[in-house]
Design an enzyme around this catalytic site. Sequence first.
Site, PDB file in Angstrom:
ATOM      1  N   LYS A  54       1.053  -1.073   0.287  1.00  0.00           N
ATOM      2  CA  LYS A  54       0.050   0.087   0.162  1.00  0.00           C
ATOM      3  C   LYS A  54       0.643   1.310   0.285  1.00  0.00           C
ATOM      4  O   LYS A  54       0.520   2.253  -0.943  1.00  0.00           O
ATOM      5  CB  LYS A  54      -0.435   0.075   1.790  1.00  0.00           C
ATOM      6  CG  LYS A  54      -2.326  -0.517   0.926  1.00  0.00           C
ATOM      7  CD  LYS A  54      -2.358  -1.350   2.680  1.00  0.00           C
ATOM      8  CE  LYS A  54      -3.559  -1.868   2.898  1.00  0.00           C
ATOM      9  NZ  LYS A  54      -4.048  -2.714   3.842  1.00  0.00           N
ATOM     10  N   GLN A  98      -5.334  -1.473   9.988  1.00  0.00           N
ATOM     11  CA  GLN A  98      -5.039  -2.587   9.173  1.00  0.00           C
ATOM     12  C   GLN A  98      -5.399  -3.747  10.685  1.00  0.00           C
ATOM     13  O   GLN A  98      -5.696  -3.711  11.361  1.00  0.00           O
ATOM     14  CB  GLN A  98      -3.736  -2.400   9.017  1.00  0.00           C
ATOM     15  CG  GLN A  98      -3.103  -4.096   8.045  1.00  0.00           C
ATOM     16  CD  GLN A  98      -3.960  -4.392   6.957  1.00  0.00           C
ATOM     17  OE1 GLN A  98      -3.965  -3.422   6.064  1.00  0.00           O
ATOM     18  NE2 GLN A  98      -3.540  -5.483   6.312  1.00  0.00           N
ATOM     19  N   ASP A 121     -11.734   2.753   4.436  1.00  0.00           N
ATOM     20  CA  ASP A 121     -11.604   1.275   3.873  1.00  0.00           C
ATOM     21  C   ASP A 121     -13.660   1.726   3.637  1.00  0.00           C
ATOM     22  O   ASP A 121     -13.826  -0.126   3.973  1.00  0.00           O
ATOM     23  CB  ASP A 121     -11.757   0.667   5.508  1.00  0.00           C
ATOM     24  CG  ASP A 121     -10.568  -0.888   5.557  1.00  0.00           C
ATOM     25  OD1 ASP A 121     -10.244  -0.611   4.130  1.00  0.00           O
ATOM     26  OD2 ASP A 121      -9.710   0.036   6.132  1.00  0.00           O
TER      27      ASP A 121
HETATM   28  N1  GUN Z   1      -6.967  -6.730   5.760  1.00  0.00           N
HETATM   29  C1  GUN Z   1      -7.275  -7.046   4.523  1.00  0.00           C
HETATM   30  N2  GUN Z   1      -8.033  -6.697   4.047  1.00  0.00           N
HETATM   31  C2  GUN Z   1      -8.013  -5.397   4.481  1.00  0.00           C
HETATM   32  C3  GUN Z   1      -8.652  -3.984   3.855  1.00  0.00           C
HETATM   33  O1  GUN Z   1      -8.749  -3.940   2.676  1.00  0.00           O
HETATM   34  N3  GUN Z   1      -8.811  -3.345   5.031  1.00  0.00           N
HETATM   35  C4  GUN Z   1      -8.084  -3.454   6.244  1.00  0.00           C
HETATM   36  N4  GUN Z   1      -7.506  -1.961   6.906  1.00  0.00           N
HETATM   37  N5  GUN Z   1      -7.944  -4.423   6.576  1.00  0.00           N
HETATM   38  C5  GUN Z   1      -7.716  -5.675   6.243  1.00  0.00           C
END
Ligand code: GUN
Length: 300
Positions: A54, A98, A121
């Site tokens: 990311k 996350q 998100d």
């Molecule tokens: N963990 C795995 N996929 C995601 C996601 O799309 N967002 C977040 N915040 N955590 C994750």
Amino acid sequence: MSATVIDGKAFAAKVRGQVGEHVTRLKAEHDLTPGLAVVLVGEDPASQVYVRSKGKMTVEVGMKSVEHKLDVDTSEADLLAVIDGLNNDPTIHGILVQLPLPEHLNEDLVINAIDPAKDVDGFHISNVGLLGTGQKSMVPCTPLGCLMMLRDHHGSLSGMDAVVIGRSNIVGKPMAQLLLGDSCTVTIAHSRTKDLADVVRRADIVVAAVGRPEMVPGDWIKAGATVIDVGINRLDAPERGAGKTRLVGDVDYESCAAVAGAITPVPGGVGPMTIACLLANTLTACCRANGLAEPEGLTA
Ligand code: GUN
């Protein structure tokens, strides 16, 4: 019939390119740089890989990238203080915590502490409610990526029968809301659904998001249907050598591709779209925060 393979890797690269062009324009015309903050608690190896990826792509599209890596035993109060700081930082337009969080932290409480306008998100309860009532919101990245691929392939989705297999808050439920928003007739199927094969056979669009490797066989798929495979499951692959693994989706690719009209592969389908949509959401949040027009084609 052999299905068209929807190339998510190429499509995600195109979306990131579009985001990058918008970012260049925002800088030149408004002296604005969108900023994304990612908060990682602990050292879960898969999460570390996601967060690195990311950060790299955020910088590649010209955005500001901030990472907060917190100790696995960080207290809830300390985590909430970090989120509060980011909520009040005008250079940060998107915040992602996350998941999963370590057990001692209350995920709902933490997610709902994020400013909904910065919740890239789309997990905050306000955004969930806004999406459910058809109002402007931040939309979860994976379902948004699926919607973009479906719109790109079909143009209008109006009147199509869609079956979403899986009812998670992160994928299944928001995916169903988005398809409903595009005027599909939507069924959400799950582990207790009776006659799942018959339900799936009615679908023009199948979105599989259950987390069970290769559970959807080709004989469940209507000829010509579009199959979107959200699953990412790692299986042992001793045929490739000792200790080797391979990634498979929630659908049995070979048999489904033989009957479907279009299908997303795993890897290289939905997966790459998630980060591309995270960047798109950060751009959207930055535009909204500054009273600017939203980027076309990058929102729901
Ligand atoms: N963990 C795995 N996929 C995601 C996601 O799309 N967002 C977040 N915040 N955590 C994750």
